[in-house]
Motif scaffolding. Structure first.
Motif, short mmCIF file in Angstrom:
data_model
loop_
_atom_site.label_atom_id
_atom_site.label_comp_id
_atom_site.label_asym_id
_atom_site.label_seq_id
_atom_site.Cartn_x
_atom_site.Cartn_y
_atom_site.Cartn_z
N LYS A 18 0.83 -1.21 0.00
CA LYS A 18 0.00 0.00 0.00
C LYS A 18 0.87 1.26 0.00
CE LYS A 18 -4.38 -1.46 2.03
NZ LYS A 18 -5.36 -1.19 3.10
N SER A 19 1.95 1.23 0.76
CA SER A 19 2.85 2.37 0.82
C SER A 19 3.47 2.66 -0.54
CB SER A 19 3.94 2.11 1.86
OG SER A 19 4.89 3.16 1.88
N GLU A 20 3.86 1.62 -1.25
CA GLU A 20 4.47 1.79 -2.56
C GLU A 20 3.48 2.32 -3.59
OE1 GLU A 20 7.70 -1.88 -1.96
OE2 GLU A 20 5.93 -2.14 -3.23
N LEU A 21 2.20 1.97 -3.43
CA LEU A 21 1.19 2.39 -4.40
C LEU A 21 0.56 3.74 -4.07
CD1 LEU A 21 -0.71 -1.00 -4.92
CD2 LEU A 21 1.04 0.01 -6.39
N GLU A 22 0.75 4.21 -2.85
CA GLU A 22 0.04 5.39 -2.39
C GLU A 22 0.30 6.65 -3.24
OE1 GLU A 22 -2.73 7.50 -0.19
OE2 GLU A 22 -2.36 5.35 -0.46
N PRO A 23 1.54 6.94 -3.68
CA PRO A 23 1.72 8.15 -4.51
C PRO A 23 0.88 8.13 -5.78
CG PRO A 23 3.84 7.37 -3.71
CD PRO A 23 2.84 6.30 -3.36
N LEU A 24 0.82 6.99 -6.47
CA LEU A 24 0.01 6.90 -7.68
C LEU A 24 -1.48 6.96 -7.34
CD1 LEU A 24 2.02 4.18 -9.61
CD2 LEU A 24 1.67 6.56 -10.34
N ARG A 25 -1.86 6.35 -6.25
CA ARG A 25 -3.25 6.39 -5.81
C ARG A 25 -3.68 7.84 -5.54
NH1 ARG A 25 -7.46 3.71 -3.42
NH2 ARG A 25 -8.39 4.77 -1.62
N GLN A 26 -2.82 8.60 -4.87
CA GLN A 26 -3.13 10.00 -4.59
C GLN A 26 -3.18 10.83 -5.87
OE1 GLN A 26 -4.16 11.49 -1.77
NE2 GLN A 26 -4.23 9.39 -0.98
N GLU A 27 -2.32 10.50 -6.82
CA GLU A 27 -2.36 11.20 -8.11
C GLU A 27 -3.70 10.99 -8.80
OE1 GLU A 27 0.21 11.49 -12.28
OE2 GLU A 27 1.02 10.37 -10.57
N GLN A 50 1.41 -0.95 -9.91
CA GLN A 50 1.85 0.42 -10.22
C GLN A 50 1.60 0.74 -11.69
OE1 GLN A 50 5.69 1.82 -8.50
NE2 GLN A 50 5.70 -0.10 -7.38
N LYS A 51 1.91 -0.20 -12.55
CA LYS A 51 1.65 0.00 -13.98
C LYS A 51 0.16 0.16 -14.24
CE LYS A 51 2.43 0.04 -18.44
NZ LYS A 51 3.04 1.22 -19.11
N ALA A 52 -0.66 -0.62 -13.54
CA ALA A 52 -2.11 -0.52 -13.71
C ALA A 52 -2.61 0.88 -13.33
CB ALA A 52 -2.81 -1.58 -12.87
N ARG A 96 -4.28 3.76 -15.73
CA ARG A 96 -5.55 4.39 -15.34
C ARG A 96 -5.40 5.91 -15.37
NH1 ARG A 96 -11.09 3.39 -13.31
NH2 ARG A 96 -10.39 1.38 -12.54
N ILE A 97 -4.28 6.42 -14.91
CA ILE A 97 -4.02 7.86 -15.00
C ILE A 97 -4.04 8.28 -16.46
CG2 ILE A 97 -2.24 9.63 -14.69
CD1 ILE A 97 -1.42 8.09 -12.11
N GLY A 98 -3.44 7.45 -17.33
CA GLY A 98 -3.46 7.75 -18.76
C GLY A 98 -4.86 7.80 -19.31
#
Length: 266
Positions: free
Chosen positions: A9-18, A237-239, A243-245
């Motif tokens: 969760k910690s590793e994914l959090e920056p992308l999640r917040q984005e 992370q790639k997913a 999704r951001i894209g």
């Protein structure tokens, strides 16, 4: 909480917040904008169901003659999630999948299903997902998103599939979006009522039931294997990046529509 889950969760959090703070949400200024969003987002709703069914196919018995699969705990986790996602009920008690519920919401607001209909028609005729997308008039960001999902499904790495399923969920749509949709629903005489129900239903299921079950699923599939935990992080992370894209692509279309409308008015 499992320390591996905490690390993940910690590793994914920056992308999640984005994603949760993506500028797309502030660009949704009308019910027509929400309608345009839905015509893209329906592809993510569909491929989410495909992720789930790939897990069910792998870990439960779906063939004849029936034979028990090795891990009863996985069977229960997956079948409980399938029940809610594939055979839920709408606000009137009608049984339908969340994909069908979303399509119902699209019909209610007049959002076009032309692209997803063409795509599924191609798939039903036997085209691969990649070829079907190539022959579908949808944005490149949608094609990239769905193609990535199916590349993970075809990899055979079910821990990675579970990662996409768990961390690419609709809890990536923030509260502000749900509040915005509810405001549009009130001002439009209830045209978005089914979409509001869909969003509320996902918040309820993801928070109370499916989210915790999905975490247990990842724990069960990864166990004490550090390679699997690392791969879940990398694939997830790639997913989130694709999704951001897709969100970027929807925002660009909204901007293009406004520019075109301004030109016609001018």
């Amino acid at each position: 909480m499992n320390p591996n889950i905490e690390q993940l969760k910690s590793e994914l959090e920056p992308l999640r917040q984005e994603l949760l703070n993506h500028p797309l949400y502030s660009e949704l200024k009308s019910i027509d904008d929400v309608s345009a969003f839905m015509s893209h987002h329906i592809f993510a709703v569909w491929d989410f169901m495909s992720l789930l069914k790939s897990l069910q196919r792998e870990f439960t018995s779906v063939s004849m003659p029936w034979m028990p699969t090795p891990n009863a705990k996985l069977r229960r986790l997956i079948n409980e999630i399938v029940l809610g996602e594939e055979s839920d009920q709408d606000e009137h008690g009608e049984t339908l999948s969340h994909y069908e519920l979303y399509r119902k919401a699209m019909a209610e607001v007049g959002s076009s299903t032309s692209a997803v209909d063409q795509f599924l028609a191609h798939v039903s005729r036997g085209l691969t997902v990649e070829d079907a997308l190539a022959n579908t008039p949808c944005s490149q960001s949608v094609k990239t998103f769905v193609n990535y999902t199916f590349s993970v499904i075809h990899s055979g790495k079910m821990h990675a599939v579970a990662g996409l399923f768990t961390f690419g969920r609709e809890d990536l749509i923030p509260d502000m979006f749900t509040a915005l949709v509810k405001d549009f629903d009130r001002s439009s005489g209830g045209k978005l009522s089914t979409f509001v129900y869909y969003l509320d239903r996902h918040i309820e299921l993801d928070g109370d039931e499916h989210g915790p079950l999905a975490m247990l699923l990842i724990e069960e599939l990864c166990g004490d294997d550090p390679i699997k935990w690392r791969e879940v992080s990398e694939y997830s992370q790639k997913a989130l990046q694709v999704r951001i894209g897709m969100w970027d692509g929807i925002m660009q279309e909204l901007e293009n529509r406004r520019e075109k409308s301004a030109t016609l008015v001018g």
